[in-house]
Design a protein around this motif. Sequence first.
Motif, short mmCIF file in Angstrom:
data_model
loop_
_atom_site.label_atom_id
_atom_site.label_comp_id
_atom_site.label_asym_id
_atom_site.label_seq_id
_atom_site.Cartn_x
_atom_site.Cartn_y
_atom_site.Cartn_z
N ALA A 1 -10.53 9.45 -14.49
CA ALA A 1 -10.96 8.77 -13.27
C ALA A 1 -11.32 9.78 -12.19
N ALA A 2 -12.35 9.47 -11.43
CA ALA A 2 -12.76 10.37 -10.35
C ALA A 2 -11.62 10.55 -9.34
N ALA A 3 -10.86 9.48 -9.08
CA ALA A 3 -9.78 9.55 -8.10
C ALA A 3 -8.64 10.44 -8.58
N ALA A 4 -8.59 10.72 -9.90
CA ALA A 4 -7.51 11.56 -10.43
C ALA A 4 -7.61 13.00 -9.92
N GLY A 5 -8.78 13.39 -9.46
CA GLY A 5 -8.96 14.74 -8.94
C GLY A 5 -8.55 14.89 -7.49
N LEU A 6 -8.17 13.80 -6.84
CA LEU A 6 -7.76 13.83 -5.43
C LEU A 6 -6.26 14.04 -5.33
N ARG A 7 -5.83 14.70 -4.24
CA ARG A 7 -4.39 14.84 -4.00
C ARG A 7 -3.80 13.52 -3.52
N GLU A 8 -4.55 12.79 -2.71
CA GLU A 8 -4.16 11.46 -2.24
C GLU A 8 -5.36 10.54 -2.39
N VAL A 9 -5.08 9.29 -2.76
CA VAL A 9 -6.16 8.37 -3.11
C VAL A 9 -6.28 7.28 -2.05
N ALA B 1 -6.60 -5.49 -0.24
CA ALA B 1 -7.83 -5.99 0.37
C ALA B 1 -8.06 -5.39 1.75
N ARG B 2 -6.99 -5.28 2.52
CA ARG B 2 -7.12 -4.68 3.85
C ARG B 2 -7.47 -3.21 3.77
N GLY B 3 -7.09 -2.56 2.68
CA GLY B 3 -7.42 -1.15 2.50
C GLY B 3 -8.78 -0.93 1.88
N GLY B 4 -9.53 -1.99 1.62
CA GLY B 4 -10.90 -1.85 1.12
C GLY B 4 -11.05 -2.02 -0.38
N TRP B 5 -10.00 -2.55 -1.06
CA TRP B 5 -10.10 -2.74 -2.51
C TRP B 5 -9.68 -4.15 -2.88
N THR B 6 -10.62 -4.91 -3.40
CA THR B 6 -10.32 -6.24 -3.94
C THR B 6 -10.62 -6.18 -5.43
N PRO B 7 -9.58 -6.05 -6.28
CA PRO B 7 -9.83 -5.89 -7.72
C PRO B 7 -10.63 -7.06 -8.28
N PRO C 1 0.08 13.91 -20.67
CA PRO C 1 -1.20 14.36 -20.09
C PRO C 1 -2.22 13.24 -19.98
N ASP C 2 -1.86 12.04 -20.46
CA ASP C 2 -2.86 10.99 -20.58
C ASP C 2 -2.97 10.09 -19.36
N VAL C 3 -1.99 10.15 -18.45
CA VAL C 3 -2.05 9.34 -17.24
C VAL C 3 -1.75 10.22 -16.05
N VAL C 4 -2.26 9.84 -14.91
CA VAL C 4 -2.11 10.62 -13.68
C VAL C 4 -1.58 9.71 -12.59
N TRP C 5 -0.53 10.14 -11.91
CA TRP C 5 0.00 9.40 -10.75
C TRP C 5 -0.38 10.12 -9.47
N ARG C 6 -0.90 9.39 -8.51
CA ARG C 6 -1.27 9.96 -7.22
C ARG C 6 -0.76 9.06 -6.08
N PRO C 7 -0.32 9.66 -4.98
CA PRO C 7 0.05 8.86 -3.80
C PRO C 7 -1.21 8.36 -3.09
N PHE C 8 -1.02 7.37 -2.22
CA PHE C 8 -2.13 6.84 -1.44
C PHE C 8 -2.24 7.56 -0.10
N THR C 9 -3.42 7.53 0.47
CA THR C 9 -3.61 8.04 1.83
C THR C 9 -3.17 6.96 2.83
N GLY C 10 -2.95 7.38 4.07
CA GLY C 10 -2.64 6.43 5.13
C GLY C 10 -1.32 5.72 4.92
N ALA C 11 -1.31 4.44 5.30
CA ALA C 11 -0.11 3.61 5.14
C ALA C 11 -0.17 2.96 3.77
N PRO C 12 0.57 3.48 2.78
CA PRO C 12 0.45 2.96 1.41
C PRO C 12 1.14 1.61 1.24
N PRO C 13 0.75 0.84 0.23
CA PRO C 13 1.52 -0.35 -0.11
C PRO C 13 2.92 0.06 -0.54
N ALA C 14 3.87 -0.84 -0.43
CA ALA C 14 5.26 -0.49 -0.71
C ALA C 14 6.01 -1.69 -1.25
#
Length: 314
Positions: A164-172, A202-208, A249-262
């Motif tokens: 995933a492209a987002a896997a290369g980010l430190r925070e997503v 949805a408020r963060g800009g993602w509606t699956p 090595p097959d999955v990547v966990w990344r934290p969210f930017t800003g105020a993350p869901p919790a």
Amino acid sequence: MAVAEESHFGRAAARLGMAQPPLSQRIRRLERELGVRLFERTSRQVTITEAGRLLLAEARELLGRSESFLAAARRVRDGETGLLRAALPPDISGETVAALLADFRHRHAGMELELHELSTAQQLVRLAAHELDVGIVHHPCDVSGLDLGPVLRRELGVLLPPGAAAAGLREVPLGALAPYDLVLFPRADAPALHDDLLTTCARGGWTPAAVRHGRGASFVRGLVLSGGAVALCPRDTQPEGAGGDNGDPDVVWRPFTGAPPAWRQSAAWPKGRGDAAVQAFAEAATHALRATAGAVPDAPTRPLHLRPASEFWL
């Protein structure tokens, strides 16, 4: 026992903290009930009979068992022994479960713990029916009729396939997940939390485009590995080594930017039924979540109740 040991009604009455006439009357009633004479009485002395001597050892044993019984009842009343029926949600990590159990055993070594793995919805039903003494629930939920321990917050990150492209980010940022479906626990497990997470996304800009339901870690991992979905989970429940650096090595966990869901969780028990054992479990759970899951105290900005309507219909 007191009359036999003192050989005198007056001294026995004083030892028992009562007047002599009621003591004499009690002895007579006991003799009538047993059908044997326990004492020979004269104006000068009281002598235990042969029948009284034979029954005295039994009387001492009976009274000893009675005192032991009352002491045991007091321990049960005070939550120091007995059975505690408790529940944890399926998303609690193994490390947190182990830490909770060790802490609880330290606090209440004499208590038998009957531990269940139940969703928030299942716990609420059993708590209301008094089939459960205490549990760890997700908020928001309907807490009417319940007392709560401290509410703790566990911030969520995202579990991604390594390509995933987002896997290369430190925070997503949430908006970067637009191409993906969301893997989430079934809505029936915790309806208000399910909707709350979708609202946050949805408020963060993602509606699956779609929400796929899964509970087990292996099943969720498989859906993520398919390349078309991502999952939300706190850092402590991510697969070992997730992130591509080591381990899995097959999955990547990344934290969210800003105020993350919790996730917001707390111990819960029927109102007014929080005895010492319940309090010990609640304290052990709070300590374990803070020590092993990185949970922090949360001051909710709104009441912890179940909304009457959902913003999402799936």
